[in-house]
Scaffold this motif. Structure first.
Motif, PDB file in Angstrom:
ATOM      1  N   VAL A   1      45.184  53.087  25.453  1.00 18.66           N
ATOM      2  CA  VAL A   1      44.501  53.275  24.166  1.00 18.66           C
ATOM      3  C   VAL A   1      43.160  52.570  24.096  1.00 18.66           C
ATOM      4  O   VAL A   1      42.299  52.960  23.293  1.00 18.66           O
ATOM      5  N   ALA A   2      42.919  51.528  24.878  1.00 18.85           N
ATOM      6  CA  ALA A   2      41.685  50.752  24.757  1.00 18.85           C
ATOM      7  C   ALA A   2      40.526  51.488  25.404  1.00 18.85           C
ATOM      8  O   ALA A   2      40.645  51.956  26.545  1.00 18.85           O
ATOM      9  N   PRO A   3      39.402  51.622  24.698  1.00 15.27           N
ATOM     10  CA  PRO A   3      38.215  52.230  25.313  1.00 15.27           C
ATOM     11  C   PRO A   3      37.662  51.301  26.387  1.00 15.27           C
ATOM     12  O   PRO A   3      37.846  50.070  26.307  1.00 15.27           O
ATOM     13  N   PRO A   4      36.949  51.861  27.366  1.00 16.59           N
ATOM     14  CA  PRO A   4      36.710  53.290  27.585  1.00 16.59           C
ATOM     15  C   PRO A   4      37.745  53.948  28.487  1.00 16.59           C
ATOM     16  O   PRO A   4      37.769  55.164  28.607  1.00 16.59           O
ATOM     17  N   LEU A   5      38.615  53.145  29.146  1.00 16.36           N
ATOM     18  CA  LEU A   5      39.613  53.741  30.036  1.00 16.36           C
ATOM     19  C   LEU A   5      40.646  54.547  29.280  1.00 16.36           C
ATOM     20  O   LEU A   5      41.296  55.419  29.851  1.00 16.36           O
ATOM     21  N   GLY A   6      40.791  54.281  27.987  1.00 11.42           N
ATOM     22  CA  GLY A   6      41.769  55.022  27.202  1.00 11.42           C
ATOM     23  C   GLY A   6      41.378  56.458  26.938  1.00 11.42           C
ATOM     24  O   GLY A   6      42.200  57.241  26.445  1.00 11.42           O
ATOM     25  N   ASN A   7      40.147  56.819  27.246  1.00  7.27           N
ATOM     26  CA  ASN A   7      39.705  58.194  27.034  1.00  7.27           C
ATOM     27  C   ASN A   7      40.500  59.133  27.920  1.00  7.27           C
ATOM     28  O   ASN A   7      40.727  58.860  29.105  1.00  7.27           O
ATOM     29  N   SER A   8      40.920  60.246  27.342  1.00  7.63           N
ATOM     30  CA  SER A   8      41.746  61.195  28.095  1.00  7.63           C
ATOM     31  C   SER A   8      40.976  61.877  29.215  1.00  7.63           C
ATOM     32  O   SER A   8      41.582  62.500  30.083  1.00  7.63           O
ATOM     33  N   SER A   9      39.637  61.775  29.204  1.00  2.51           N
ATOM     34  CA  SER A   9      38.850  62.366  30.284  1.00  2.51           C
ATOM     35  C   SER A   9      38.942  61.542  31.569  1.00  2.51           C
ATOM     36  O   SER A   9      38.604  62.040  32.644  1.00  2.51           O
ATOM     37  N   VAL A  10      39.382  60.281  31.455  1.00  5.61           N
ATOM     38  CA  VAL A  10      39.575  59.455  32.649  1.00  5.61           C
ATOM     39  C   VAL A  10      40.874  59.896  33.329  1.00  5.61           C
ATOM     40  O   VAL A  10      41.921  59.955  32.691  1.00  5.61           O
ATOM     41  N   PRO A  11      40.837  60.207  34.621  1.00  4.44           N
ATOM     42  CA  PRO A  11      42.055  60.672  35.298  1.00  4.44           C
ATOM     43  C   PRO A  11      43.180  59.641  35.230  1.00  4.44           C
ATOM     44  O   PRO A  11      42.947  58.429  35.256  1.00  4.44           O
ATOM     45  N   ALA A  12      44.400  60.145  35.134  1.00  4.15           N
ATOM     46  CA  ALA A  12      45.563  59.256  35.049  1.00  4.15           C
ATOM     47  C   ALA A  12      45.703  58.405  36.309  1.00  4.15           C
ATOM     48  O   ALA A  12      46.170  57.265  36.244  1.00  4.15           O
ATOM     49  N   ARG A  13      45.291  58.928  37.456  1.00  5.16           N
ATOM     50  CA  ARG A  13      45.386  58.146  38.692  1.00  5.16           C
ATOM     51  C   ARG A  13      44.493  56.905  38.634  1.00  5.16           C
ATOM     52  O   ARG A  13      44.877  55.841  39.123  1.00  5.16           O
ATOM     53  N   ILE A  14      43.312  57.058  38.024  1.00  8.08           N
ATOM     54  CA  ILE A  14      42.409  55.907  37.900  1.00  8.08           C
ATOM     55  C   ILE A  14      43.029  54.851  36.996  1.00  8.08           C
ATOM     56  O   ILE A  14      42.982  53.647  37.285  1.00  8.08           O
ATOM     57  N   LYS A  15      43.628  55.283  35.884  1.00  6.17           N
ATOM     58  CA  LYS A  15      44.249  54.344  34.956  1.00  6.17           C
ATOM     59  C   LYS A  15      45.399  53.590  35.621  1.00  6.17           C
ATOM     60  O   LYS A  15      45.510  52.364  35.504  1.00  6.17           O
TER      61      LYS A  15
ATOM     62  N   ALA B   1      45.981  53.188  38.867  1.00  2.50           N
ATOM     63  CA  ALA B   1      45.495  52.344  39.952  1.00  2.50           C
ATOM     64  C   ALA B   1      44.871  51.058  39.414  1.00  2.50           C
ATOM     65  O   ALA B   1      45.108  49.963  39.946  1.00  2.50           O
ATOM     66  N   PHE B   2      44.105  51.175  38.337  1.00  4.54           N
ATOM     67  CA  PHE B   2      43.502  49.985  37.741  1.00  4.54           C
ATOM     68  C   PHE B   2      44.579  49.054  37.189  1.00  4.54           C
ATOM     69  O   PHE B   2      44.503  47.833  37.340  1.00  4.54           O
ATOM     70  N   GLY B   3      45.597  49.638  36.543  1.00  5.87           N
ATOM     71  CA  GLY B   3      46.692  48.827  36.027  1.00  5.87           C
ATOM     72  C   GLY B   3      47.462  48.124  37.127  1.00  5.87           C
ATOM     73  O   GLY B   3      47.859  46.957  36.982  1.00  5.87           O
ATOM     74  N   VAL B   4      47.681  48.799  38.248  1.00  2.01           N
ATOM     75  CA  VAL B   4      48.408  48.194  39.368  1.00  2.01           C
ATOM     76  C   VAL B   4      47.627  47.017  39.942  1.00  2.01           C
ATOM     77  O   VAL B   4      48.191  45.955  40.258  1.00  2.01           O
ATOM     78  N   VAL B   5      46.297  47.178  40.065  1.00  4.74           N
ATOM     79  CA  VAL B   5      45.471  46.086  40.597  1.00  4.74           C
ATOM     80  C   VAL B   5      45.537  44.863  39.678  1.00  4.74           C
ATOM     81  O   VAL B   5      45.708  43.724  40.136  1.00  4.74           O
ATOM     82  N   ILE B   6      45.418  45.086  38.369  1.00  4.45           N
ATOM     83  CA  ILE B   6      45.488  43.970  37.418  1.00  4.45           C
ATOM     84  C   ILE B   6      46.876  43.326  37.463  1.00  4.45           C
ATOM     85  O   ILE B   6      47.007  42.092  37.405  1.00  4.45           O
ATOM     86  N   ALA B   7      47.924  44.151  37.559  1.00  2.00           N
ATOM     87  CA  ALA B   7      49.283  43.605  37.594  1.00  2.00           C
ATOM     88  C   ALA B   7      49.518  42.766  38.853  1.00  2.00           C
ATOM     89  O   ALA B   7      50.203  41.740  38.804  1.00  2.00           O
ATOM     90  N   LEU B   8      48.951  43.187  39.973  1.00  2.00           N
ATOM     91  CA  LEU B   8      49.092  42.397  41.205  1.00  2.00           C
ATOM     92  C   LEU B   8      48.420  41.037  41.074  1.00  2.00           C
ATOM     93  O   LEU B   8      48.864  40.050  41.681  1.00  2.00           O
ATOM     94  N   ILE B   9      47.345  40.978  40.289  1.00  2.00           N
ATOM     95  CA  ILE B   9      46.660  39.698  40.092  1.00  2.00           C
ATOM     96  C   ILE B   9      47.421  38.815  39.115  1.00  2.00           C
ATOM     97  O   ILE B   9      47.507  37.594  39.300  1.00  2.00           O
ATOM     98  N   VAL B  10      47.990  39.425  38.079  1.00  2.00           N
ATOM     99  CA  VAL B  10      48.614  38.655  37.002  1.00  2.00           C
ATOM    100  C   VAL B  10      50.044  38.254  37.343  1.00  2.00           C
ATOM    101  O   VAL B  10      50.500  37.164  36.972  1.00  2.00           O
ATOM    102  N   ALA B  11      50.775  39.100  38.054  1.00  2.00           N
ATOM    103  CA  ALA B  11      52.210  38.901  38.255  1.00  2.00           C
ATOM    104  C   ALA B  11      52.566  37.529  38.843  1.00  2.00           C
ATOM    105  O   ALA B  11      53.532  36.900  38.391  1.00  2.00           O
ATOM    106  N   PRO B  12      51.843  37.015  39.834  1.00  2.00           N
ATOM    107  CA  PRO B  12      52.260  35.710  40.397  1.00  2.00           C
ATOM    108  C   PRO B  12      52.172  34.540  39.425  1.00  2.00           C
ATOM    109  O   PRO B  12      52.859  33.530  39.626  1.00  2.00           O
ATOM    110  N   SER B  13      51.330  34.648  38.399  1.00  2.00           N
ATOM    111  CA  SER B  13      51.149  33.520  37.474  1.00  2.00           C
ATOM    112  C   SER B  13      51.958  33.660  36.195  1.00  2.00           C
ATOM    113  O   SER B  13      51.838  32.828  35.297  1.00  2.00           O
ATOM    114  N   ILE B  14      52.783  34.694  36.093  1.00  2.00           N
ATOM    115  CA  ILE B  14      53.572  34.914  34.882  1.00  2.00           C
ATOM    116  C   ILE B  14      54.761  33.949  34.867  1.00  2.00           C
ATOM    117  O   ILE B  14      55.387  33.713  35.914  1.00  2.00           O
ATOM    118  N   PRO B  15      55.070  33.375  33.701  1.00  3.17           N
ATOM    119  CA  PRO B  15      56.253  32.502  33.623  1.00  3.17           C
ATOM    120  C   PRO B  15      57.529  33.246  33.988  1.00  3.17           C
ATOM    121  O   PRO B  15      57.543  34.473  34.128  1.00  3.17           O
TER     122      PRO B  15
END
Length: 258
Positions: free
Chosen positions: A16-30, A32-46
């Motif tokens: 939902v957050a702009p600008p990646l939330g725009n439906s014109s952005v391919p789902a694969r990009i969304k 892939a970007f989420g997976v990269v962020i999750a790989l960075i965040v996951a090790p530091s999560i309680p």
């Protein structure tokens, strides 16, 4: 689950957050970007709860994380909605209400002037590093709103609904200069019609209002950066309040336009 549950919250924000939330952005990009962020965040999560992913508790946690991500991203979406509202009000006053087309973001008709202001806001969104502040707020939400099995998520949805009033307040503030100028133009046209009844006001009225509208828009365009920046700062502050993120965590925005 130490990777899937954080990924679900991150994908909720990206949905939902702009600008990646725009439906014109391919789902694969969304994704892939989420997976990269999750790989960075996951090790530091309680520590996460020990729950089976296919159990009722696991499904509830998954749903809870997605809703929290939607709530965080929806705050920034409201900021862009205020800018779209400002463009719609100005376009209707100028007589450009018919100049509309399909918007893939809202899946409805929107005015051309609204999209013009949204494009300007998107450029400011990246140049002011708002996307960095938004991602930092999301990452810190895993510490302030940990992944638990309780139904109390820690996210204040009531405060989120109240913040929705910024759509109308900020939209009106952004459009006041143009609306005031066009109001004076319409008053002048009314006086001209009374003074010269034989004048075809419908023939020249649209031309004059559109010309005055674009003229005033060109004059105030360099000064729109500060109000839009202030609106984005309010959105980041709302994320901090609703996530209870310490004030020193979010970096200060750069101000290259002052």
């Amino acid at each position: 689950m130490a990777f899937v549950w954080p990924l679900t919250r991150i994908l909720g924000l990206i949905a939902v957050a702009p600008p990646l939330g725009n439906s014109s952005v391919p789902a694969r990009i969304k994704i892939a970007f989420g997976v990269v962020i999750a790989l960075i965040v996951a090790p530091s999560i309680p520590a996460i709860p020990d729950a089976d992913a296919l159990s009722l508790t696991g499904i509830l946690i998954l749903t809870q994380q997605f809703i929290i991500g939607l709530g965080i991203g929806f705050i920034m979406r409201l900021a862009f909605a205020a800018i779209e509202l400002a463009g719609t009000m100005v376009g209707m006053t100028m007589g450009l209400g018919f100049a509309s087309f399909f918007d893939p973001q809202t899946r409805g008709n929107t005015s051309a002037l609204s999209q013009f202001l949204v494009l300007i806001a998107t450029v400011l969104f990246f140049s002011l590093n708002i996307h960095h502040a938004m991602l930092i707020a999301l990452m810190n939400s895993f510490k302030t709103i940990p992944i638990t099995t309780t139904l109390q998520s820690g996210f204040d949805f009531h405060r989120l609904s109240i913040w929705g009033e910024q759509i109308f307040i900020s939209g009106l503030k952004l459009s006041i200069p143009l609306i005031a100028a066009l109001l004076l133009t319409n008053v002048a046209l009314g006086i001209l019609t009374r003074a010269a009844p034989q004048l075809n006001v419908f023939g020249i009225g649209f031309t004059i209002t559109i010309s005055v509208g674009f003229l005033i828009l060109g004059m105030i365009l360099p000064y729109l950066a500060l109000p839009i920046e202030h609106l984005f700062q309010q959105a980041i502050d709302a994320m901090q309040t609703m996530n209870k993120v310490p004030q020193h965590v979010i970096p200060k925005l750069t101000q290259p336009f002052q």
